[in-house]
Design a protein around this motif. Structure first.
Motif, short mmCIF file in Angstrom:
data_model
loop_
_atom_site.label_atom_id
_atom_site.label_comp_id
_atom_site.label_asym_id
_atom_site.label_seq_id
_atom_site.Cartn_x
_atom_site.Cartn_y
_atom_site.Cartn_z
N ALA A 1 -19.55 -12.16 -20.24
CA ALA A 1 -19.12 -11.08 -19.36
C ALA A 1 -20.22 -10.03 -19.24
N LEU A 2 -20.31 -9.43 -18.07
CA LEU A 2 -21.28 -8.37 -17.81
C LEU A 2 -20.55 -7.11 -17.36
N PRO A 3 -21.10 -5.94 -17.68
CA PRO A 3 -20.49 -4.69 -17.20
C PRO A 3 -20.72 -4.53 -15.70
N PRO A 4 -20.01 -3.62 -15.04
CA PRO A 4 -20.27 -3.37 -13.61
C PRO A 4 -21.72 -2.93 -13.40
N ALA A 5 -22.36 -3.49 -12.39
CA ALA A 5 -23.77 -3.19 -12.13
C ALA A 5 -23.96 -1.82 -11.49
N ILE A 6 -22.92 -1.24 -10.92
CA ILE A 6 -23.08 -0.01 -10.15
C ILE A 6 -23.61 1.13 -11.01
N TYR B 1 -25.67 1.02 -13.61
CA TYR B 1 -27.11 0.85 -13.81
C TYR B 1 -27.87 1.17 -12.53
N ALA B 2 -27.33 0.77 -11.38
CA ALA B 2 -28.00 1.04 -10.10
C ALA B 2 -28.08 2.54 -9.84
N VAL B 3 -27.01 3.26 -10.12
CA VAL B 3 -27.00 4.71 -9.90
C VAL B 3 -28.02 5.39 -10.81
N VAL B 4 -28.04 4.99 -12.08
CA VAL B 4 -29.01 5.57 -13.03
C VAL B 4 -30.43 5.34 -12.54
N LEU B 5 -30.73 4.12 -12.09
CA LEU B 5 -32.08 3.81 -11.61
C LEU B 5 -32.47 4.67 -10.43
N ILE B 6 -31.61 4.73 -9.42
CA ILE B 6 -31.94 5.47 -8.20
C ILE B 6 -32.11 6.96 -8.48
N VAL B 7 -31.19 7.54 -9.22
CA VAL B 7 -31.24 8.97 -9.49
C VAL B 7 -32.46 9.31 -10.33
N PHE B 8 -32.73 8.51 -11.35
CA PHE B 8 -33.84 8.83 -12.25
C PHE B 8 -35.18 8.72 -11.54
N ALA C 1 -41.95 2.70 -10.40
CA ALA C 1 -40.69 2.39 -9.71
C ALA C 1 -40.36 0.90 -9.84
N GLY C 2 -41.38 0.05 -9.64
CA GLY C 2 -41.16 -1.38 -9.80
C GLY C 2 -40.80 -1.75 -11.23
N TYR C 3 -41.51 -1.14 -12.18
CA TYR C 3 -41.20 -1.40 -13.58
C TYR C 3 -39.79 -0.94 -13.93
N SER C 4 -39.39 0.20 -13.41
CA SER C 4 -38.05 0.72 -13.70
C SER C 4 -36.97 -0.21 -13.17
N LEU C 5 -37.21 -0.82 -12.02
CA LEU C 5 -36.26 -1.79 -11.47
C LEU C 5 -36.13 -2.99 -12.40
N LEU C 6 -37.27 -3.50 -12.87
CA LEU C 6 -37.26 -4.66 -13.75
C LEU C 6 -36.59 -4.33 -15.08
N LEU C 7 -36.91 -3.17 -15.63
CA LEU C 7 -36.32 -2.74 -16.90
C LEU C 7 -34.81 -2.58 -16.78
N THR C 8 -34.35 -1.98 -15.68
CA THR C 8 -32.92 -1.78 -15.49
C THR C 8 -32.19 -3.11 -15.36
N ALA C 9 -32.82 -4.06 -14.66
CA ALA C 9 -32.22 -5.39 -14.54
C ALA C 9 -32.11 -6.06 -15.91
N MET C 10 -33.14 -5.90 -16.74
CA MET C 10 -33.10 -6.47 -18.08
C MET C 10 -31.98 -5.84 -18.90
N ALA C 11 -31.90 -4.50 -18.86
CA ALA C 11 -30.87 -3.80 -19.62
C ALA C 11 -29.47 -4.22 -19.19
N TYR C 12 -29.28 -4.39 -17.91
CA TYR C 12 -27.98 -4.82 -17.39
C TYR C 12 -27.65 -6.23 -17.85
#
Length: 233
Positions: A110-115, A117-124, A141-152
């Motif tokens: 199971a995975l948590p809702p992605a929304i 993580y997406a909000v945290v990425l965009i706002v930060f 910005a590209g690294y942050s996207l990859l990191l957020t995807a990994m964390a999710y």
């Protein structure tokens, strides 16, 4: 005869490697918090090789070892205080995140809702953007996207890995605020390193859990694992 005893021989090194990793973590955190700098410079490059050795001794998946060694490359380059070294170090961590993502993609859970993580990425990223040097904006910005995807995606391996992914996100966010010249917490470097080593350790534990990331299952002589019906660990 088959090579069956080899895993048991490797397992004998697991505890000493784990103890050595924890000692190196303590030495590094003391060096960051109180000095001298030489202690941090000596201890930090030891962290991920020791943790990778522990993962190998435990029969962990190769992608986990690769991710940790990519983190080691990032650690070493970030010791140098320059933009080119920072970019190379960030590339090392990015390669590690790719390894983690491929590893997580092989698991089911199971995975948590992605929304969230997406909000945290965009706002930060939006908040940091103006404070970042021009040459670092797009790479970060590209690294942050990859990191957020990994964390999710880390959540697929259970609570340990999910917490590790979140701590990795926090650790790199603290680094990014320093690059953007935001006001820093007292002992900023200590909190960066504490969240980072905890993140990598928890991700490793999550990947080594039997049936999760490919760690060696218990031997037949060991007691059976506790039922997972009560939770994801």
């Amino acid at each position: 005869m088959s090579g069956g005893p080899a895993p048991e021989r490797r397992e004998r090194y697991a505890r000493p490697l784990l103890i050595a990793f924890l000692i190196a973590c303590a030495a590094d955190l003391v060096g960051v918090l109180t000095g001298p700098d030489a202690l941090h410079l000596a201890a930090k490059p030891l962290l991920m090789p020791l943790l990778a050795g522990y993962a190998v001794a435990r029969g962990g998946p190769r992608l986990l070892t690769a991710a940790l060694l990519c983190g080691w490359a990032g650690d070493v380059f970030l010791l140098a205080d320059s933009d080119p070294a920072f970019l190379v170090g960030m590339a090392g961590f990015a390669a590690g995140h790719v390894c983690y993502l491929v590893l997580f993609g092989r698991a089911r859970g199971a995975l948590p809702p992605a929304i969230g993580y997406a909000v945290v990425l965009i706002v930060f990223v939006a908040l940091l953007w103006d404070g970042l040097p021009g040459g670092l904006r797009v790479p970060m910005a590209g690294y942050s996207l990859l990191l957020t995807a990994m964390a999710y995606r880390a959540g697929v391996l259970g609570r340990y890995a999910a917490t590790g992914g979140a701590l990795f996100l926090l650790s790199d966010a603290l680094i990014a605020t320093g690059v953007a010249d935001w006001p820093q917490l007292p002992g900023h470097g200590f909190w960066v390193m504490l969240t980072y080593v905890a993140a990598q350790f928890l991700l490793t534990l999550g990947a080594l859990a039997p049936g999760r990331g490919g760690g060696r299952p218990p031997r037949a002589t060991e007691p059976p694992p506790v039922s997972r019906s009560a939770g994801p660990r």
